[in-house]
Design a protein around this motif. Sequence first.
Motif, PDB file in Angstrom:
ATOM      1  N   LEU A 194       0.887  -0.769  -0.504  1.00  0.00           N
ATOM      2  CA  LEU A 194       0.336   0.053  -0.358  1.00  0.00           C
ATOM      3  C   LEU A 194       0.964   1.007   0.272  1.00  0.00           C
ATOM      4  N   PHE A 195       0.401   2.265  -0.022  1.00  0.00           N
ATOM      5  CA  PHE A 195       0.808   3.807  -0.762  1.00  0.00           C
ATOM      6  C   PHE A 195      -0.086   4.212  -0.883  1.00  0.00           C
ATOM      7  N   LEU A 196       0.706   5.727  -0.494  1.00  0.00           N
ATOM      8  CA  LEU A 196      -0.221   6.618  -0.626  1.00  0.00           C
ATOM      9  C   LEU A 196       0.231   8.192  -1.831  1.00  0.00           C
ATOM     10  N   GLU A 197      -1.176   8.387  -2.706  1.00  0.00           N
ATOM     11  CA  GLU A 197      -0.672   9.520  -3.360  1.00  0.00           C
ATOM     12  C   GLU A 197      -1.302  10.898  -2.605  1.00  0.00           C
ATOM     13  N   TYR A 198      -0.703  12.017  -3.023  1.00  0.00           N
ATOM     14  CA  TYR A 198      -1.160  12.966  -2.552  1.00  0.00           C
ATOM     15  C   TYR A 198      -1.460  14.295  -3.750  1.00  0.00           C
ATOM     16  N   GLN A 199      -3.388  14.585  -3.274  1.00  0.00           N
ATOM     17  CA  GLN A 199      -3.619  15.478  -4.820  1.00  0.00           C
ATOM     18  C   GLN A 199      -3.711  17.024  -4.060  1.00  0.00           C
ATOM     19  N   PRO A 200      -2.595  17.989  -4.797  1.00  0.00           N
ATOM     20  CA  PRO A 200      -3.005  19.217  -3.702  1.00  0.00           C
ATOM     21  C   PRO A 200      -4.280  19.907  -3.978  1.00  0.00           C
ATOM     22  N   ILE A 201      -4.829  20.431  -2.830  1.00  0.00           N
ATOM     23  CA  ILE A 201      -5.620  21.958  -2.656  1.00  0.00           C
ATOM     24  C   ILE A 201      -5.001  22.749  -3.199  1.00  0.00           C
ATOM     25  N   VAL A 202      -5.502  24.337  -3.326  1.00  0.00           N
ATOM     26  CA  VAL A 202      -4.782  25.131  -4.052  1.00  0.00           C
ATOM     27  C   VAL A 202      -6.689  25.974  -3.868  1.00  0.00           C
ATOM     28  N   GLY A 203      -5.926  26.978  -2.500  1.00  0.00           N
ATOM     29  CA  GLY A 203      -6.748  28.764  -2.547  1.00  0.00           C
ATOM     30  C   GLY A 203      -7.266  28.599  -3.713  1.00  0.00           C
ATOM     31  N   VAL A 204      -7.940  29.470  -4.354  1.00  0.00           N
ATOM     32  CA  VAL A 204      -8.969  29.852  -5.668  1.00  0.00           C
ATOM     33  C   VAL A 204      -8.159  31.448  -6.055  1.00  0.00           C
ATOM     34  N   GLU A 205      -8.349  31.735  -5.045  1.00  0.00           N
ATOM     35  CA  GLU A 205      -7.219  33.389  -5.490  1.00  0.00           C
ATOM     36  C   GLU A 205      -5.950  33.332  -5.917  1.00  0.00           C
ATOM     37  N   SER A 216      -3.165  22.698   0.834  1.00  0.00           N
ATOM     38  CA  SER A 216      -3.184  21.348   1.560  1.00  0.00           C
ATOM     39  C   SER A 216      -3.776  19.584   0.284  1.00  0.00           C
ATOM     40  N   PHE A 217      -2.572  18.300   0.794  1.00  0.00           N
ATOM     41  CA  PHE A 217      -2.828  17.441   0.034  1.00  0.00           C
ATOM     42  C   PHE A 217      -4.068  16.890   0.416  1.00  0.00           C
ATOM     43  N   GLU A 218      -4.441  16.078  -0.470  1.00  0.00           N
ATOM     44  CA  GLU A 218      -4.936  14.600  -0.090  1.00  0.00           C
ATOM     45  C   GLU A 218      -4.818  13.347  -0.071  1.00  0.00           C
ATOM     46  N   ALA A 219      -4.732  12.979   0.764  1.00  0.00           N
ATOM     47  CA  ALA A 219      -4.156  11.634   0.627  1.00  0.00           C
ATOM     48  C   ALA A 219      -4.950  10.570   0.065  1.00  0.00           C
ATOM     49  N   LEU A 220      -4.172   9.512  -1.074  1.00  0.00           N
ATOM     50  CA  LEU A 220      -5.418   8.524  -1.728  1.00  0.00           C
ATOM     51  C   LEU A 220      -4.865   7.625  -1.233  1.00  0.00           C
ATOM     52  N   LEU A 221      -5.535   6.660  -1.565  1.00  0.00           N
ATOM     53  CA  LEU A 221      -4.750   5.521  -1.047  1.00  0.00           C
ATOM     54  C   LEU A 221      -4.884   4.583  -2.738  1.00  0.00           C
ATOM     55  N   ARG A 222      -3.643   3.830  -2.419  1.00  0.00           N
ATOM     56  CA  ARG A 222      -3.064   3.421  -3.951  1.00  0.00           C
ATOM     57  C   ARG A 222      -2.832   1.891  -3.270  1.00  0.00           C
ATOM     58  N   TRP A 223      -2.480   0.873  -4.264  1.00  0.00           N
ATOM     59  CA  TRP A 223      -1.842  -0.671  -3.946  1.00  0.00           C
ATOM     60  C   TRP A 223      -1.717  -1.010  -4.546  1.00  0.00           C
ATOM     61  N   GLN A 224      -0.217  -1.204  -4.865  1.00  0.00           N
ATOM     62  CA  GLN A 224       0.224  -1.927  -6.029  1.00  0.00           C
ATOM     63  C   GLN A 224       0.562  -3.458  -5.481  1.00  0.00           C
ATOM     64  N   HIS A 225      -0.362  -3.804  -5.991  1.00  0.00           N
ATOM     65  CA  HIS A 225      -0.283  -5.816  -6.412  1.00  0.00           C
ATOM     66  C   HIS A 225       0.684  -6.301  -7.013  1.00  0.00           C
ATOM     67  N   PRO A 226       1.789  -7.383  -6.214  1.00  0.00           N
ATOM     68  CA  PRO A 226       2.274  -8.035  -7.222  1.00  0.00           C
ATOM     69  C   PRO A 226       1.882  -8.558  -8.690  1.00  0.00           C
ATOM     70  N   GLU A 227       1.078  -9.044  -8.333  1.00  0.00           N
ATOM     71  CA  GLU A 227       0.771  -9.545 -10.244  1.00  0.00           C
ATOM     72  C   GLU A 227      -0.317  -8.498 -10.772  1.00  0.00           C
ATOM     73  N   LYS A 228      -1.331  -8.080 -10.071  1.00  0.00           N
ATOM     74  CA  LYS A 228      -2.574  -7.600 -10.945  1.00  0.00           C
ATOM     75  C   LYS A 228      -2.094  -6.094 -11.402  1.00  0.00           C
ATOM     76  N   PRO A 274      -3.385  13.103  -8.556  1.00  0.00           N
ATOM     77  CA  PRO A 274      -2.546  12.814  -7.185  1.00  0.00           C
ATOM     78  C   PRO A 274      -0.892  12.119  -8.057  1.00  0.00           C
ATOM     79  N   VAL A 275      -0.174  12.402  -6.947  1.00  0.00           N
ATOM     80  CA  VAL A 275       1.121  12.945  -7.170  1.00  0.00           C
ATOM     81  C   VAL A 275       2.002  12.349  -6.476  1.00  0.00           C
ATOM     82  N   GLY A 276       3.120  10.669  -6.459  1.00  0.00           N
ATOM     83  CA  GLY A 276       3.341  10.858  -5.277  1.00  0.00           C
ATOM     84  C   GLY A 276       4.708  11.245  -4.806  1.00  0.00           C
ATOM     85  N   ALA A 277       5.010  10.319  -3.106  1.00  0.00           N
ATOM     86  CA  ALA A 277       5.735  11.403  -2.377  1.00  0.00           C
ATOM     87  C   ALA A 277       5.999  11.913  -2.154  1.00  0.00           C
ATOM     88  N   ASP A 278       7.076  11.497  -3.249  1.00  0.00           N
ATOM     89  CA  ASP A 278       8.308  12.242  -3.645  1.00  0.00           C
ATOM     90  C   ASP A 278       7.961  14.023  -5.039  1.00  0.00           C
TER      91      ASP A 278
END
Length: 279
Positions: free
Chosen positions: A40-51, A57-69, A260-264
């Motif tokens: 499991l790992f998290l990606e992060y999608q930025p939330i910006v001020g409209v003006e 902030s960033f919303e953490a979104l869960l991802r699953w890197q399955h070994p076969e799928k 959404p982007v990786g933590a790096d």
Amino acid sequence: EAKEAHGSGFRFFDAALAADVLARAEIERDLARAIDAGELFLEYQPIVGVESRAVRSFEALLRWQHPEKGRIMPAVFIPVAEKTGLILPLGNWVVREACREAANWPAPAGVAVNVVGDQFKDSAFVDYVKQCLVEAGLAPGRLTIEVTESVFSVDETVIRESLCELRDHGVRVALDDFGVGFSSINNLRAFPIDQLKIDRSFARAMMETRRDAELVDIILKLGQTFQVATTVEGIETEGQLEFIRQRGASEAQGFLISAPVGADDVRRLLLKTESRLSA
Ligand code: C2E
Ligand code: MG
Ligand code: MG
Ligand code: MG
């Protein structure tokens, strides 16, 4: 949906349904060890001020890197996790990981985590969140808990007490996917909310019909009435961003700003924002 199809007694046999049940069983089996296996790992999608267009902030979104799928998205495995109770260890992992990673970002950049109703049924959950903040050394005000209105169907007292306790501690609370499902003005009156996230279906619809444009207007006014931040999800075009800017939305999230982007890549996005601000 598999259960519903059975319950209706309408379909006797359906190959697609059988495949779906099989896939679920497999997901369930594999998900049970995914956490320990480090899949499991998290990606992060930025939330910006409209003006300002500055990242808040960033919303953490869960991802699953399955070994076969390969990579599996949350829409596929979160429902399975909810049905099997795996959402509890999974959800705990997300909170801890998000706090740990966000603690490395320059303040005041915050992190938002999605939480479902079942997680609040665990009486230790709120303490667990507090403990994660302490362990990570993250100020509570930098964490947002996102819930959809479906949490209110769990047990109103439990939810209210949990949200109040989190908020008293300084954690922010966001109402996710607002405007679809169980939306009720009463929820805004009855529960402690800091942020309304308007469902991404509106970002598209508001540009297409006058009725939806007016609905967005009304929801933004609701947000102002309750003095909460208003974030529009699913902003994909400059036109949509301009549209919500004119109507006073405070924040935007969507592919126009960034997928959404990786933590790096979080730091890179924050730097990009800073250079835009000073430019
Ligand atoms: P959400 O909380 O509403 O998250 C936003 C979803 O919209 C994300 O999908 C994001 O990638 C997508 N999105 C963002 N901007 C745009 C855009 O401009 N256009 C379009 N079409 N989509 C956009 P994702 O990552 O697939 O997550 C789907 C849902 O899965 C989330 O919806 C959330 O309900 C759930 N989820 C994700 N991570 C977690 C988690 O850690 N725990 C729980 N319980 N649920 C999670
Ligand atoms: Mg969310
Ligand atoms: Mg959402
Ligand atoms: Mg959504």
